[in-house]
Design a protein around this motif. Structure first.
Motif, PDB file in Angstrom:
ATOM      1  N   ASN A  97       0.813  -1.216   0.000  1.00  0.00           N
ATOM      2  CA  ASN A  97       0.000   0.000   0.000  1.00  0.00           C
ATOM      3  C   ASN A  97       0.848   1.267   0.000  1.00  0.00           C
ATOM      4  O   ASN A  97       0.306   2.373   0.149  1.00  0.00           O
ATOM      5  N   GLY A  98       2.157   1.116  -0.135  1.00  0.00           N
ATOM      6  CA  GLY A  98       3.029   2.287  -0.212  1.00  0.00           C
ATOM      7  C   GLY A  98       3.551   2.756   1.121  1.00  0.00           C
ATOM      8  O   GLY A  98       4.352   3.708   1.171  1.00  0.00           O
ATOM      9  N   ASP A 116       1.576  15.195   1.488  1.00  0.00           N
ATOM     10  CA  ASP A 116       2.057  14.674   0.203  1.00  0.00           C
ATOM     11  C   ASP A 116       3.317  13.819   0.357  1.00  0.00           C
ATOM     12  O   ASP A 116       3.907  13.393  -0.630  1.00  0.00           O
ATOM     13  N   ARG A 117       3.743  13.545   1.609  1.00  0.00           N
ATOM     14  CA  ARG A 117       4.968  12.772   1.833  1.00  0.00           C
ATOM     15  C   ARG A 117       4.751  11.599   2.783  1.00  0.00           C
ATOM     16  O   ARG A 117       4.944  10.450   2.425  1.00  0.00           O
ATOM     17  N   VAL A 118       4.396  11.901   4.040  1.00  0.00           N
ATOM     18  CA  VAL A 118       4.103  10.880   5.033  1.00  0.00           C
ATOM     19  C   VAL A 118       3.000  11.438   5.924  1.00  0.00           C
ATOM     20  O   VAL A 118       3.127  12.530   6.496  1.00  0.00           O
ATOM     21  N   SER A 131       4.264   6.748  -0.280  1.00  0.00           N
ATOM     22  CA  SER A 131       4.411   6.584  -1.724  1.00  0.00           C
ATOM     23  C   SER A 131       3.308   7.301  -2.487  1.00  0.00           C
ATOM     24  O   SER A 131       2.209   7.544  -1.978  1.00  0.00           O
ATOM     25  N   THR A 132       3.618   7.602  -3.752  1.00  0.00           N
ATOM     26  CA  THR A 132       2.651   8.183  -4.680  1.00  0.00           C
ATOM     27  C   THR A 132       2.638   7.335  -5.940  1.00  0.00           C
ATOM     28  O   THR A 132       3.700   7.063  -6.527  1.00  0.00           O
ATOM     29  N   ASP A 189      -2.004  -4.609  -9.302  1.00  0.00           N
ATOM     30  CA  ASP A 189      -2.571  -4.817  -7.968  1.00  0.00           C
ATOM     31  C   ASP A 189      -2.108  -3.769  -6.971  1.00  0.00           C
ATOM     32  O   ASP A 189      -2.200  -3.976  -5.752  1.00  0.00           O
ATOM     33  N   SER A 190      -1.597  -2.641  -7.442  1.00  0.00           N
ATOM     34  CA  SER A 190      -1.106  -1.597  -6.547  1.00  0.00           C
ATOM     35  C   SER A 190      -2.220  -1.103  -5.644  1.00  0.00           C
ATOM     36  O   SER A 190      -3.343  -0.833  -6.104  1.00  0.00           O
ATOM     37  N   ALA A 191      -1.908  -0.965  -4.331  1.00  0.00           N
ATOM     38  CA  ALA A 191      -2.896  -0.496  -3.354  1.00  0.00           C
ATOM     39  C   ALA A 191      -2.474   0.817  -2.732  1.00  0.00           C
ATOM     40  O   ALA A 191      -2.897   1.159  -1.615  1.00  0.00           O
TER      41      ALA A 191
END
Length: 741
Positions: free
Chosen positions: A55-56, A87-89, A194-195, A278-280
């Protein structure tokens, strides 16, 4: 150059170089050990492991090894601060902290305790062993509570209005005055890192930001990917200005090592993976990003590469200036020393045997042989005094008998003959024992009645004056050296009389005009080269931290400089001096090889008496006696000695192996001032050599660089994570900074 002088110069140079090397190693080790710049709190090591989730998010485990120096108040609190950004964490959760030194697992506390509000007992009992997370956006001294779920930020795409806040994760340790090592493990999950773009998923992880004030000696990190992501479908770059190495694991994981990370230096890991169906990943943004990121990293890598090359060339120039100066001075000194040695050697080669006493006084011969043949045994002053005294004996000015003066009470030694005295000594064991330890000197009557008839040279006359003054203070013309020493012990004018003898010796030697000074320029240049080489070593080690340069450049130049200065002779023979040198060196060779000659002739006590005088001047009295006994075996017969050698006391007592006379022959000098007779290093050096090699390679033009490192640098923007880090942009997720209170 003369083997003895060369060996002596090598030994001196090795000692000087070894002492300097020890200083360089000590300075380098001290600088290496203090690589944190003396900071009160620093990291010995930091090890980080980051697992990218599907999920990033990032699951991060960091191990900190703290070094705490004494500061007057105890250390009580460790902390790590991070910046959350939509936009980062967006949030940090699943936090756990463990003291790896004691094995204690810390528990969460909702209260942020101030370390200064407790005594040691209160802090250790109420606060130690607990951790907290707090919002410090508005105030670090009055933080607000933070809840991972309630206070999480809503993800926003890049370019959209964003939210941000600063949080602190801290843990309370027992009151500690100082510690060389305290190890803690901090585990946590970072959300929304992540983005996802149309073609790739990108993130930046910044465990150390430019605002971090705690230096680290060594930082290691491992970044692993979700299943299905490997080296073929991922790209990564390490941004840092510190020395670094990067590699890829067999599973595609990223591994990096950063050494000597100073305060204010960041570590930013840029990661890009191929986007899978399948990116979450929660944060998404339309558009392709792969080519933009690749181009940006390539530009930054090229800029960093060019800047590194410029700085490397500048360092090499700064390194080279003192080294070139030292090299020029050392080479000039060696050339000067070689010329001086050649000039001195040219006049001392090919000496032939000389069979007659040389045309100079014993004192002058003692000085000249020292310049002609360095390494002669005994100090020149001692040999001058001994040989001059023996010369006075052969000329009949004085006589020397074995034993103390008390043993000759009632005997007129000015009229005694050697045979009767020898038989007297041999008949009495007490006299034999006394003869082995003492010598008695007799001022002969002729000195008072016909001194001019003795035909004394200036040095002999000066030494005779000293003996006469000693006789006056003793009160008798017969005295042993013990009496002489006692009589002259408090003689304040004695040094002036002795100085008169020394001046006479110097005047006789100067009158020969046998030598001219040489090698002064080489010695001056050698000294300057030594100073510059030593300073260069200290600069390389203390300023640049490059002990390798000191070892491979400065120390060899220092050795060469010291060798040039030490090996350079101070005197060379003049044409007139060559003739005199031929006499003294030829006579010395003749006396050392006398027993080998078949044409030596009959035993001549007068000639042998003069030989013994000059043998003392050359420091080879024992060798001469060995040669004499080999050439004339009859000397072993006491009756033969009594019959043929009794008219020269010097030869007689020497032939009878009177050790007392030979060892005390220089005893007169004893009277006037001294007896005449008789952290690991291996890793530090390895690291330094590696750094020097990198700098030299970085300074090479791209067109000339031929190593794998050069190719890696130029492709540093390719994302292979095999070419080391470079000074790219900072500002990744987290912006970590830590410390202790």
């Amino acid at each position: 150059m003369g083997s003895q002088r060369t060996v002596r110069a090598i030994v001196v140079s090795l000692v000087i170089t070894a002492v300097t090397a020890a200083a360089v190693l000590f300075l380098g080790f001290d600088r290496h050990a203090a690589g944190d710049g003396g900071a009160l709190v620093s990291y010995n090591t930091v090890d980080m492991r980051a697992q990218m989730l599907k999920n990033g998010d990032l699951r991060i485990t960091q191990t900190f090894d703290y070094r705490l120096r004494p500061r007057g108040t105890p250390w009580r609190q460790m902390f790590q601060q991070y910046t959350l950004s939509s936009d980062r964490v967006t949030s940090i959760s699943d936090i756990s902290i463990k003291d790896l030194t004691t094995g204690r697992v810390y528990t969460q506390d909702t209260t942020v305790h101030s370390p200064g509000g407790y005594d040691d007992y209160g802090w250790n009992s109420e606060c130690a062993g607990r951790w907290y997370i707090a919002d410090i956006t508005r105030s670090q001294t009055d933080p607000e509570p933070y809840h991972a779920e309630l206070d999480a930020l809503t993800p926003t795409a890049v370019g959209e209005p964003k939210q941000a806040k600063d949080v602190e994760i801290g843990w309370n340790i027992p009151s500690t005055a100082s510690a060389n090592s305290m190890r803690f493990e901090l585990s946590m999950t970072w959300h929304g890192v992540s983005t996802a773009y149309d073609d790739v998923v990108a993130l930046e992880w910044e465990p150390f930001s430019a605002f971090n004030a705690t230096p680290a000696a060594r930082v290691t990190g491992t970044f692993t990917f979700p299943e299905g992501i490997g080296e073929s479908n991922s790209w990564a770059w390490l941004h840092t200005g510190a020395a670094s190495e990067t590699t890829r694991g067999d599973d595609g994981s990223l591994r990096f090592t950063v050494t000597d990370l100073p305060s204010g230096e960041y570590i930013n890991v840029v990661v890009m993976t191929e986007r899978r169906p399948d990116s979450a990943v929660a944060r998404t943004q339309a558009g392709a990003m792969k080519r933009r990121i690749l181009n940006q990293e390539q530009r930054e890598a090229q800029i960093a590469d060019d800047d590194r090359r410029r700085r490397a060339r500048g360092r090499i120039v700064m390194w080279s200036i003192p080294a070139v100066l030292a090299l020029i001075l050392a080479v000039a000194a060696l050339i000067g020393a070689q010329r001086a040695c050649a000039q001195a050697r040219k006049a001392t080669e090919g000496f032939v045997y000389w069979r007659e006493p040389p045309d100079m006084s014993p004192a002058a011969a003692a000085a000249l042989i020292t310049d002609v043949m360095p390494g002669i045994q005994g100090a020149v002053g001692d040999r001058q005094m001994t040989s001059t005294l023996l010369s006075l004996v052969t000329k009949g000015a004085v006589a020397v008998y074995p034993g103390s003066a008390a043993g000759y009470r009632g005997i007129d030694l000015s009229r005694a003959d050697c045979v009767s005295v020898g038989q007297l000594i041999a008949s009495d064991p007490r006299r034999e024992a006394d003869a082995a330890d003492m010598c008695t000197l007799v001022i002969m009557p002729r000195v008072y009645t016909d001194r001019a008839g003795l035909r004394l040279c200036r040095s002999e006359s000066a030494l005779l004056d000293v003996l006469l003054r000693a006789s006056e203070r003793v009160g008798l013309p017969v005295f042993d050296f013990s009496q002489m020493q006692a009589a002259l012990k408090d003689w304040r004018q004695g040094y002036a009389w002795l100085r008169g003898f020394e001046d006479a010796c110097n005047a006789e030697y100067q009158a020969l005009h046998a030598t001219v000074p040489v090698g002064a320029g080489a010695r001056v240049l050698g000294m300057l080269a030594m100073v510059v080489s030593a300073l260069t070593a200290l600069i390389y080690t203390g300023v640049y931290g490059q002990i390798a340069l000191a070892l491979v450049i400065s120390l060899p130049l220092l050795f060469a400089s010291a060798f040039a200065m030490s090996v350079s002779p101070r005197q060379a023979l003049t044409p007139q001096g060559e003739a005199y040198a031929g006499q003294v060196a030829g006579l010395m060779r003749y006396m050392e090889d006398f027993s080998e000659f078949s044409d030596r002739g009959v035993f001549d006590t007068v000639l042998w008496g003069r030989y013994m005088v000059y043998a003392a001047a050359f420091g080879i009295s024992d060798k001469l006696m060995e040669q004499m006994e080999r050439a004339y075996p009859q000397l072993a017969d006491p009756q033969w000695v009594d019959a043929h050698a009794s008219n020269d006391g010097l030869v007689y007592w020497s032939a009878r192996r009177n050790r007392a006379m030979r060892s005390r022959g220089s005893g007169i000098h004893f009277v006037f001032g001294g007896a005449a007779g008789g952290g690991s290093f291996g890793s530090m050096v390895s690291s330094s050599f590696s750094s020097v090699g990198s700098t030299i390679r970085d300074a090479m033009p791209q067109s000339s660089a031929s190593g794998s490192r050069s190719g890696s640098r130029r492709s540093g923007g390719g994302g292979s994570f095999r070419s080391g880090g470079f000074k790219g942009h900072s500002g990744g997720s987290g912006g970590g900074r830590g410390g202790a209170r």
